[in-house]
Design an enzyme around this catalytic site. Structure first.
Site, PDB file in Angstrom:
ATOM      1  N   ASN A   1       0.816  -1.216   0.000  1.00  0.00           N
ATOM      2  CA  ASN A   1       0.000   0.000   0.000  1.00  0.00           C
ATOM      3  C   ASN A   1       0.849   1.265   0.000  1.00  0.00           C
ATOM      4  O   ASN A   1       0.659   2.164  -0.830  1.00  0.00           O
ATOM      5  CB  ASN A   1      -0.930  -0.001   1.227  1.00  0.00           C
ATOM      6  N   ILE A   2       1.801   1.349   0.940  1.00  0.00           N
ATOM      7  CA  ILE A   2       2.608   2.559   1.057  1.00  0.00           C
ATOM      8  C   ILE A   2       3.547   2.693  -0.139  1.00  0.00           C
ATOM      9  O   ILE A   2       3.695   3.777  -0.713  1.00  0.00           O
ATOM     10  CB  ILE A   2       3.409   2.549   2.376  1.00  0.00           C
TER      11      ILE A   2
ATOM     12  N   THR B   1       8.354  -1.495   4.347  1.00  0.00           N
ATOM     13  CA  THR B   1       7.855  -2.802   4.770  1.00  0.00           C
ATOM     14  C   THR B   1       7.565  -2.782   6.267  1.00  0.00           C
ATOM     15  O   THR B   1       7.777  -1.770   6.940  1.00  0.00           O
ATOM     16  CB  THR B   1       8.905  -3.899   4.491  1.00  0.00           C
TER      17      THR B   1
ATOM     18  N   VAL C   1       6.226   7.193  13.393  1.00  0.00           N
ATOM     19  CA  VAL C   1       5.331   7.672  14.455  1.00  0.00           C
ATOM     20  C   VAL C   1       4.540   8.848  13.899  1.00  0.00           C
ATOM     21  O   VAL C   1       5.118   9.858  13.499  1.00  0.00           O
ATOM     22  CB  VAL C   1       6.099   8.127  15.713  1.00  0.00           C
TER      23      VAL C   1
ATOM     24  N   ALA D   1       2.635   8.884  11.162  1.00  0.00           N
ATOM     25  CA  ALA D   1       2.506   8.881   9.691  1.00  0.00           C
ATOM     26  C   ALA D   1       3.163  10.126   9.105  1.00  0.00           C
ATOM     27  O   ALA D   1       4.376  10.292   9.178  1.00  0.00           O
ATOM     28  CB  ALA D   1       1.050   8.744   9.270  1.00  0.00           C
TER      29      ALA D   1
ATOM     30  N   ASP E   1       2.461  -2.439  18.145  1.00  0.00           N
ATOM     31  CA  ASP E   1       2.755  -1.345  17.225  1.00  0.00           C
ATOM     32  C   ASP E   1       2.917  -0.022  17.980  1.00  0.00           C
ATOM     33  O   ASP E   1       3.793   0.783  17.660  1.00  0.00           O
ATOM     34  CB  ASP E   1       1.640  -1.237  16.182  1.00  0.00           C
TER      35      ASP E   1
ATOM     36  N   LYS F   1       6.261   2.616  18.572  1.00  0.00           N
ATOM     37  CA  LYS F   1       6.240   4.070  18.392  1.00  0.00           C
ATOM     38  C   LYS F   1       6.732   4.781  19.644  1.00  0.00           C
ATOM     39  O   LYS F   1       7.468   5.778  19.565  1.00  0.00           O
ATOM     40  CB  LYS F   1       4.826   4.524  18.037  1.00  0.00           C
TER      41      LYS F   1
ATOM     42  N   GLY G   1      -3.121   5.725   7.053  1.00  0.00           N
ATOM     43  CA  GLY G   1      -3.519   5.883   5.655  1.00  0.00           C
ATOM     44  C   GLY G   1      -2.307   5.891   4.751  1.00  0.00           C
ATOM     45  O   GLY G   1      -1.285   6.505   5.058  1.00  0.00           O
TER      46      GLY G   1
END
Length: 816
Positions: free
Chosen positions: A466-467, A545, A599, A601, A668, A672, A791
């Site tokens: 996605n990214i 990744t 952290v 996005a 996750d 962060k 996102g």
């Protein structure tokens, strides 16, 4: 003399396709430390069947020459010098080897020096100087082979005199067919063996040793490469390739990623210390590439010499000589003029001045002794005027006369004591002979006027999910703007199993289809050492990744000269010891590491924290909602909504981690928190953080597909959690926090907290992150940073922001 090829055509083709040649000079083998460094390079950068050509270690050749000369004058001095040489060579053996390997090589060395002492005392006759000189290369090859063997590498050495046959001459004439057959018969039956080959030496058909002359080892390397039809010869030196000027004389030079054969030969003809004309003689230009790399800093840029056929007229290198000698010959002696023009030494430049009835020949100072001896032999020394005190400056590049640089070069040098300005016969250089000493200030000024190099950056994209897909789309839209600072090209796109790599830059139109067509299987650990071959000034790896394996290779990426931009949190949140190793290697190799998207996005959180610290503030605590996924889940969660349905929707939208358990176990968020704490200089590890997972143990270790099916098992507990918070007018939120206590201890926690419904932490836009930061300056009212925290588009934008930061840093570093 004939030698038949005894191996099959298939074996010969396998050698041509897979075997490359590496060459190391004497300075690369000066002491035990250097030998170990070369052994590491051979192990990491040479293929399992590659050939390694070596020179005599350090100043061994000069020592041998001193012993030979001293024997005729004073045998006592010669014996002292021989003992010193013996101590040096056997000292290397004692320091590098042990056990049976040491005993074997030491026995061979002792036998060699026994013969030397017999020769010194006239008990054994060795008439030919080349045979004595050959020992230097033989000792180097034997020792390096043994060192590799001791380290577990399959290796052996080859005395080049067992295959390389030549007819004696000032420059021995190689018997190609015989030499090729001898070499192939020796190496082709042994794939997987690294053979160490002696440079500089060969033999005549009667078995007498010959030497290949000045720069004979470089010539040996390309000669060996041509005999096996190799695709590449790498010459390892103490410089990182060919520069735009001599870095000892000119500041802010850049290494050239590529130069064409003709440009390289012209540089060699004009006296480049990196290249020698004979190196290019045996090369198949349509097939072979010569790479010039630094053995001192392997990660540095290299220069690849090949058939590039640049169509753009461009000066690439400003080269110079401090001492040039002119010979003036009277045109009334046409025979002498003809003899001058037929000399084996090609002048830097020659010209006729008809009005003065003279011909002029400009030579490098190193050729002076040869020409003086030749003039005495032809008995014409009195007919030639030798003129000293000259220097040379030349600009080398394809079709130089068509460039704007030529005008600058001509204008600047016309203000000097210019004796002659002319082009080389092939128009690959313009050469100025000056009646003055070489002035480095002039060189620096001229270099800055001639070159405004646009530096290049090669980008390796690891992760095409996605990214990765979102960033590639963003890059395509912003390509022109991105390329304003540097020439930025994507050289590779990788997923977990396949790689599409093109050092010229991959074509991004319909890149998904191209990836499916051109991608091939790969091992990342094997690819990394090859990446410095890419012809770019700088390289960066985009880790898009969530791979532990990729993160573990960060030290190798840094050590091989790559910068890193991470969306992957695994490295920044690794165990404390591994994290410190990554940081140590990063600092040692002076690489950049950007990871703002790990952290928040695309939020500029790390930049803000660094700015506060660099301005003198001290961070006391950070708390808030660190996860865009958990923000989205809890802002949409209420008594009428099943929590499991929200988790499924978050995964479908790409808002969660690929495995939602990374979010639900708070792993996750812990990553962060660790990254943020380390960013402000705190030493925090996983064991130091109190974590309340949302996931029951029975769902933690089952397959992902099974977990997604059993998600409803979360619903009852989450429903009761929500109702419990509502009883006091609050809502549940998953918060992370850490604070520095008065005793400098750090308290860190991740878990559910009940927040009043009117609090800002309870009224975020779904997916929004919020970070509440207390510092010495912001101690009464905190600094709050909030915005989208999840996102693919937002994260891709954050990656691009990091790339912009890298480009700015590299540009400033180069200019400074």
């Amino acid at each position: 003399m004939t030698v038949e090829v005894q191996v099959t055509p298939e074996q010969i083709q396998a050698v041509a396709d897979t075997v490359q040649v590496h060459k190391f000079g004497g300075s690369s083998l000066a002491d035990a430390y250097c030998y170990r460094r070369v052994a590491r390079i051979v192990t990491e950068y040479a293929g399992a069947s590659d050939l390694v050509v070596v020179s005599a270690a350090g100043d061994t050749t000069n020592r041998i020459l001193e012993i030979i000369d001293a024997k005729s004058d004073d045998k006592g001095v010669a014996e002292v010098l021989l003992k010193q040489l013996e101590k040096y060579q056997q000292g290397l053996i004692h320091e590098l080897l042990n056990g049976d390997v040491q005993a074997r090589v030491l026995q061979q060395s002792q036998a060699d020096f026994k013969r030397w002492y017999a020769w010194l005392n006239d008990q054994e006759e060795i008439k030919r100087r080349p045979e004595l000189l050959s020992y230097g290369e033989l000792w180097s090859a034997r020792l390096l082979s043994a060192l590799l063997e001791q380290q577990g590498v399959t290796a052996d050495y080859i005395d080049a005199r067992t295959f390389l046959v030549a007819d004696d001459a000032p420059e021995p004439h190689i018997r190609v067919d015989v030499s090729r057959a001898g070499l192939l018969n020796r190496i082709a039956p042994h794939p997987g063996t690294r053979f160490i080959v002696t440079g500089f030496i060969c033999t005549d058909p009667d078995g007498n040793s010959l030497i290949l002359g000045r720069n004979g080892s470089d010539y040996s390397a390309t000669l060996v490469g041509s005999l096996i039809d190799s695709k590449q010869v790498t010459i390892w030196k103490d410089v990182a390739g060919v520069y735009s000027a001599d870095p000892r004389k000119v500041e802010r030079v850049v290494s050239l990623p590529t130069i064409d054969w003709q440009e390289a030969e012209e540089l060699a003809r004009l006296g480049s210390p990196v290249l020698h004309p004979r190196t290019f003689q045996p090369v198949n230009r349509e097939r072979m590439v010569i790479a010039v790399r630094s053995s001192l800093k392997v990660e540095n840029q290299q220069t690849r010499i090949g058939q590039y056929n640049d169509t753009e007229p461009k000066g690439k290198v400003l080269t110079s000589l401090a001492d040039v000698v002119l010979f003036r010959v009277d045109l009334s002696d046409p025979k002498l003029v003809e003899q001058f023009e037929s000399l084996e030494l090609t002048p830097l430049i020659s010209w006729n001045e008809v009005a003065q009835h003279h011909a002029y020949y400009a030579y490098h100072q190193n050729h002076l002794e040869y020409i003086e001896r030749w003039l005495e032999q032809v008995d014409k020394a009195d007919h030639v005027v030798q003129m000293a005190g000259y220097s040379m400056i030349a600009l080398v590049g394809a079709r130089i006369q068509e460039t704007d640089q030529y005008g600058t070069f001509k204008t600047e040098l016309s203000a000097q004591n210019l004796r002659r300005l002319a082009f080389s016969p092939d128009s690959n250089s313009v050469i100025a002979i000056l009646e003055q000493k070489l002035d480095n200030r002039l060189l620096n000024r001229l270099h800055s006027q001639l070159f405004n190099y646009r530096r290049s950056l090669g980008v390796l994209v690891v992760g095409r999910g996605n990214i990765g897909s979102a960033w590639l789309s963003l890059y395509r839209r912003l390509r022109e703007r991105i390329n304003e600072q540097m020439d930025v090209r994507i050289i590779g796109i990788l997923n977990s199993t396949r790689m599409w790599l093109d050092y010229n830059g991959v074509e991004l139109d319909d890149w998904e289809a191209s990836f499916d067509k051109f991608a091939r299987p790969y091992e990342l650990s094997q690819l990394i050492p090859e990446l410095p071959n890419a012809p770019y000034d700088e390289l960066v790896m985009l880790d898009l990744t969530d791979s532990v394996g990729v993160a573990q290779l960060y030290p190798s990426f840094f050590a091989n000269g790559l910068h890193i931009i991470s969306a992957n949190k695994r490295a920044g949140a690794s165990g404390e010891s591994q994290y410190q190793e990554i940081r140590t290697i990063q600092r040692e190799y002076e690489r950049e590491w950007y990871y703002n998207t790990t952290v928040g996005a695309g939020l500029p959180l790390n930049y803000a924290l660094n700015d506060l610290r660099n301005s003198g503030d001290t961070i006391r605590s950070i708390s808030g909602i660190f996860s865009g996924t958990m923000s989205w889940l809890f802002e949409n969660f209420n008594a009428d909504v099943k929590f499991s349905d929200l988790v499924r929707e978050a995964k479908m939208r790409g808002l969660s981690e690929p495995d939602p358990r990374e979010d639900l176990t708070c792993q996750d968020i812990v990553r962060k928190l660790l990254i943020l704490a380390r960013e402000i200089g705190l030493k925090l590890d996983w064991k130091d953080i109190d974590v309340d997972s949302l996931l029951p143990e029975q769902l933690e270790d089952i397959p992902l597909e099974q977990f997604m099916q059993r998600l409803p098992e979360l619903d009852d507990a989450m429903h009761h959690l929500y109702l419990d918070a509502q009883q006091t007018g609050k809502v549940p939120r998953l918060l992370a926090s850490f604070a520095v206590q008065d005793n400098d201890q750090v308290r860190a926690r991740v878990g559910i907290e009940y927040i009043p419904e009117g609090d800002m932490l309870a009224n975020l836009i779904p997916g929004e992150n919020i970070f509440v930061i207390y510092t010495d300056w912001y101690h009464e009212m905190p600094l709050v940073i909030s915005g989208p925290g999840a996102g693919k588009e937002v994260t891709a934008g954050g990656v691009q922001s990091d790339l912009n930061q890298l480009l700015s840093r590299l540009s400033n570093r180069h200019q400074g």
